[in-house]
Design an enzyme around this catalytic site. Sequence first.
Site, PDB file in Angstrom:
ATOM      1  CB  THR A   1      -0.946  -0.187   1.321  1.00 19.09           C
ATOM      2  OG1 THR A   1      -1.068   1.214   1.561  1.00 19.09           O
ATOM      3  CG2 THR A   1       0.098  -0.352   2.317  1.00 19.09           C
ATOM      4  CG  ASP A   2      -0.757   4.940  -1.134  1.00 17.93           C
ATOM      5  OD1 ASP A   2      -1.483   4.500   0.038  1.00 17.93           O
ATOM      6  OD2 ASP A   2      -1.729   5.673  -2.442  1.00 17.93           O
ATOM      7  CD  GLU A   3      -3.357   3.825   4.602  1.00 20.71           C
ATOM      8  OE1 GLU A   3      -2.956   3.567   5.320  1.00 20.71           O
ATOM      9  OE2 GLU A   3      -4.720   3.519   4.046  1.00 20.71           O
TER      10      GLU A   3
ATOM     11  CE1 TYR B   1      -3.463  -2.846   5.432  1.00 23.10           C
ATOM     12  CE2 TYR B   1      -3.613  -0.567   4.844  1.00 23.10           C
ATOM     13  CZ  TYR B   1      -3.265  -1.608   4.471  1.00 23.10           C
ATOM     14  OH  TYR B   1      -3.453  -2.271   3.374  1.00 23.10           O
TER      15      TYR B   1
ATOM     16  CE  LYS C   1      -0.029  -4.385   3.096  1.00 20.04           C
ATOM     17  NZ  LYS C   1      -0.358  -6.371   2.144  1.00 20.04           N
TER      18      LYS C   1
HETATM   19  P1  NAD Z   1      -9.068  -7.244   1.720  1.00 17.41           P
HETATM   20  O1  NAD Z   1      -9.550  -7.103   3.101  1.00 17.41           O
HETATM   21  O2  NAD Z   1     -10.773  -7.239   1.259  1.00 17.41           O
HETATM   22  O3  NAD Z   1      -9.436  -8.514   2.287  1.00 17.41           O
HETATM   23  C1  NAD Z   1      -8.335  -9.462   2.151  1.00 17.41           C
HETATM   24  C2  NAD Z   1      -8.483 -10.818   2.594  1.00 17.41           C
HETATM   25  O4  NAD Z   1      -7.222 -11.962   2.982  1.00 17.41           O
HETATM   26  C3  NAD Z   1      -9.588 -12.251   2.596  1.00 17.41           C
HETATM   27  O5  NAD Z   1     -10.484 -12.349   1.360  1.00 17.41           O
HETATM   28  C4  NAD Z   1      -8.915 -12.794   3.359  1.00 17.41           C
HETATM   29  O6  NAD Z   1     -10.032 -13.510   4.153  1.00 17.41           O
HETATM   30  C5  NAD Z   1      -8.112 -12.653   3.548  1.00 17.41           C
HETATM   31  N1  NAD Z   1      -7.201 -13.386   4.594  1.00 17.41           N
HETATM   32  C6  NAD Z   1      -6.946 -12.150   5.791  1.00 17.41           C
HETATM   33  N2  NAD Z   1      -6.638 -13.076   6.606  1.00 17.41           N
HETATM   34  C7  NAD Z   1      -5.676 -14.816   5.695  1.00 17.41           C
HETATM   35  C8  NAD Z   1      -4.499 -15.771   6.534  1.00 17.41           C
HETATM   36  N3  NAD Z   1      -4.746 -15.575   8.141  1.00 17.41           N
HETATM   37  N4  NAD Z   1      -4.884 -16.365   5.543  1.00 17.41           N
HETATM   38  C9  NAD Z   1      -4.593 -16.415   4.562  1.00 17.41           C
HETATM   39  N5  NAD Z   1      -6.039 -15.065   3.613  1.00 17.41           N
HETATM   40  C10 NAD Z   1      -6.124 -14.700   5.077  1.00 17.41           C
HETATM   41  O7  NAD Z   1      -8.527  -6.443   1.348  1.00 17.41           O
HETATM   42  P2  NAD Z   1      -8.258  -6.347   0.319  1.00 17.41           P
HETATM   43  O8  NAD Z   1      -9.044  -4.699  -0.027  1.00 17.41           O
HETATM   44  O9  NAD Z   1      -8.297  -7.140  -1.024  1.00 17.41           O
HETATM   45  O10 NAD Z   1      -6.358  -5.294   0.329  1.00 17.41           O
HETATM   46  C11 NAD Z   1      -6.587  -6.355  -0.372  1.00 17.41           C
HETATM   47  C12 NAD Z   1      -4.559  -6.580  -0.697  1.00 17.41           C
HETATM   48  O11 NAD Z   1      -4.317  -5.361  -1.122  1.00 17.41           O
HETATM   49  C13 NAD Z   1      -3.922  -6.383   1.256  1.00 17.41           C
HETATM   50  O12 NAD Z   1      -2.807  -7.122   1.364  1.00 17.41           O
HETATM   51  C14 NAD Z   1      -3.315  -4.468   1.542  1.00 17.41           C
HETATM   52  O13 NAD Z   1      -3.220  -3.737   2.122  1.00 17.41           O
HETATM   53  C15 NAD Z   1      -3.059  -4.407  -0.379  1.00 17.41           C
HETATM   54  N6  NAD Z   1      -4.170  -2.879  -0.615  1.00 17.41           N
HETATM   55  C16 NAD Z   1      -5.651  -2.525  -0.684  1.00 17.41           C
HETATM   56  C17 NAD Z   1      -5.801  -1.396  -0.979  1.00 17.41           C
HETATM   57  C18 NAD Z   1      -7.324  -0.459  -1.270  1.00 17.41           C
HETATM   58  O14 NAD Z   1      -7.572   0.225  -1.490  1.00 17.41           O
HETATM   59  N7  NAD Z   1      -8.166  -1.140  -0.894  1.00 17.41           N
HETATM   60  C19 NAD Z   1      -4.560  -1.383  -1.717  1.00 17.41           C
HETATM   61  C20 NAD Z   1      -3.411  -0.433  -1.899  1.00 17.41           C
HETATM   62  C21 NAD Z   1      -2.904  -2.091  -1.325  1.00 17.41           C
HETATM   63  O1  DAU Z   2      -3.599   3.921   0.595  1.00 23.06           O
HETATM   64  C1  DAU Z   2      -4.570   2.356   0.090  1.00 23.06           C
HETATM   65  C2  DAU Z   2      -5.356   1.957   1.366  1.00 23.06           C
HETATM   66  O2  DAU Z   2      -7.003   2.580   1.545  1.00 23.06           O
HETATM   67  C3  DAU Z   2      -4.898   0.729   1.712  1.00 23.06           C
HETATM   68  O3  DAU Z   2      -3.829   0.261   1.885  1.00 23.06           O
HETATM   69  C4  DAU Z   2      -6.377   0.250   2.546  1.00 23.06           C
HETATM   70  O4  DAU Z   2      -6.061  -1.329   2.748  1.00 23.06           O
HETATM   71  C5  DAU Z   2      -7.074   0.479   2.236  1.00 23.06           C
HETATM   72  O5  DAU Z   2      -8.108   0.593   2.893  1.00 23.06           O
HETATM   73  C6  DAU Z   2      -7.706   2.151   1.526  1.00 23.06           C
HETATM   74  O6  DAU Z   2      -7.129   2.997   3.073  1.00 23.06           O
HETATM   75  P1  DAU Z   2      -8.303   3.793   3.558  1.00 23.06           P
HETATM   76  O7  DAU Z   2      -7.588   4.506   5.323  1.00 23.06           O
HETATM   77  O8  DAU Z   2      -7.174   4.841   3.370  1.00 23.06           O
HETATM   78  O9  DAU Z   2      -9.823   3.591   3.240  1.00 23.06           O
HETATM   79  P2  DAU Z   2     -10.735   3.387   3.783  1.00 23.06           P
HETATM   80  O10 DAU Z   2     -12.403   3.715   2.809  1.00 23.06           O
HETATM   81  O11 DAU Z   2     -11.177   3.045   5.074  1.00 23.06           O
HETATM   82  O12 DAU Z   2     -10.727   5.531   3.801  1.00 23.06           O
HETATM   83  C7  DAU Z   2     -10.663   6.624   3.072  1.00 23.06           C
HETATM   84  C8  DAU Z   2     -10.934   7.677   3.836  1.00 23.06           C
HETATM   85  O13 DAU Z   2     -12.521   8.372   4.038  1.00 23.06           O
HETATM   86  C9  DAU Z   2     -10.128   8.086   4.340  1.00 23.06           C
HETATM   87  O14 DAU Z   2      -9.645   9.604   4.449  1.00 23.06           O
HETATM   88  C10 DAU Z   2     -11.496   7.857   5.281  1.00 23.06           C
HETATM   89  C11 DAU Z   2     -12.527   8.650   5.559  1.00 23.06           C
HETATM   90  N1  DAU Z   2     -13.813   7.479   5.833  1.00 23.06           N
HETATM   91  C12 DAU Z   2     -13.288   6.731   5.495  1.00 23.06           C
HETATM   92  C13 DAU Z   2     -14.674   5.658   6.054  1.00 23.06           C
HETATM   93  C14 DAU Z   2     -15.313   4.495   5.829  1.00 23.06           C
HETATM   94  C15 DAU Z   2     -14.627   8.846   6.384  1.00 23.06           C
HETATM   95  O15 DAU Z   2     -14.762   9.817   5.695  1.00 23.06           O
HETATM   96  N2  DAU Z   2     -15.785   7.672   6.277  1.00 23.06           N
HETATM   97  C16 DAU Z   2     -16.300   6.533   6.186  1.00 23.06           C
HETATM   98  O16 DAU Z   2     -16.993   6.237   6.951  1.00 23.06           O
END
Ligand code: NAD
Ligand code: DAU
Length: 356
Positions: free
Chosen positions: A137-139, A162, A166
């Site tokens: 992630t970019d975080e 989180y 990561k």
């Molecule tokens: P998600 O939470 O939707 O899915 C996570 C999946 O991992 C689920 O299917 C869960 O069952 C599985 N999992 C969790 N613990 C496990 C374990 N111990 N063994 C096997 N499986 C397990 O997550 P996502 O949003 O799809 O993110 C996927 C990846 O991408 C993560 O590594 C996250 O850090 C990264 N990422 C997410 C975003 C975003 O915006 N969602 C952005 C950048 C990077």
């Molecule tokens: O930047 C990549 C990341 O983006 C990933 O690594 C994470 O897995 C993914 O969950 C996401 O993280 P964020 O914290 O940025 O996503 P989230 O959707 O939780 O929140 C996006 C923005 O919106 C953040 O500034 C918080 C705000 N927010 C979020 C929720 C759920 C609200 O204002 N209200 C809400 O109810």
Amino acid sequence: MRKLENILVTGGAGFIGSNFIRYVFNNTDFKGKLINFDKLTYAGNAESLADIDKAFGGSRYFFVHGDICIKDDVDAALKKYDIDTIIHFAAESHVDRSIHGPAEFMNTNIMGTFNLLESARSAWSGRSDVLFHHVSTDEVYGSLGDTGYFFETTPYNPRSPYSASKASSDHIVMAYNHTYGLPVTMTNCSNNYGPYQFPEKLIPVMIMNIKDGKKLPVYGDGKNIRDWLYVDDHNSAVWAVVNKGRNGETYNIGGENEWENIKLVNVLCEKMAARLGKEKDHFKSLIDYVKDRPGHDRRYAINCDKLKKELGWKQAFDFDRGLDLTIDWFLSNDQWISRVRSGEYRKWIEKNYGGR
Ligand code: NAD
Ligand code: DAU
């Protein structure tokens, strides 16, 4: 030369992982086997891949219910399917949950990744035709002010449990490359959105709450900025890196699409009003400024020139189209939504947010 015949995808029942698997089967020339290895936590739903299971199940697509933290589970899958490529999506991924309960993030994201690396190292000792791709992630880079971007060379500065978990896993992956010569690549991506996103992240929360006539919780002043990317564009980038990325390299992936949260919520209100036959500003009265997320990062913005120049990647979905596809999907998949919103998720949301 990478073999890329038998791929193990961890976390393939989650949001990005399930879209990735669909992308590989439907949009690439991959001819091998793909194993979806997932623990099925609250965020995992094997039904998200019912179409792929129907078309390829038992021949090229296999589901393994396993935990990356259990070495025997991982070793058995690597051996049984003669895995040559691991694409590691599995993680605890929601920042708010990491604030309420960090332990599981440390366990899954750090120890789980370490465990996978150990299994890969012993299964693949000395091979150069294998690959461990780590999805991050970019975080990990921290938070930006009004200007500037995250580059691959930006020093790590994670600020939530989180992102710290990561960041730790990123360092361990790179350490295995340097120390043991394990072939690895890594990607650090900005905020994804699209079908099958668990409805606890900003965009699906807002779509669902507008549909249900519930308040729209905007954290703090609503001026935090995120860089949004459609999930298929993330996945085409991961596929490009797995195929052509250089060993030991990190590639940033981003949408070049920055939005203040409140502006995005307003757009969603307008798009939903158009869909549901209401006047433009109808749903905006539901916007509710709530207590800020502790340690809330202010702005993320990615520079992904390396990916574009080196691997020729470009986005296929502009934000308007991506949002329309996402809204349409959430409005026509009630059964998936009610399944994932029941059970463990329901309990957590009641305890921490009194329902929502
Ligand atoms: P998600 O939470 O939707 O899915 C996570 C999946 O991992 C689920 O299917 C869960 O069952 C599985 N999992 C969790 N613990 C496990 C374990 N111990 N063994 C096997 N499986 C397990 O997550 P996502 O949003 O799809 O993110 C996927 C990846 O991408 C993560 O590594 C996250 O850090 C990264 N990422 C997410 C975003 C975003 O915006 N969602 C952005 C950048 C990077
Ligand atoms: O930047 C990549 C990341 O983006 C990933 O690594 C994470 O897995 C993914 O969950 C996401 O993280 P964020 O914290 O940025 O996503 P989230 O959707 O939780 O929140 C996006 C923005 O919106 C953040 O500034 C918080 C705000 N927010 C979020 C929720 C759920 C609200 O204002 N209200 C809400 O109810």
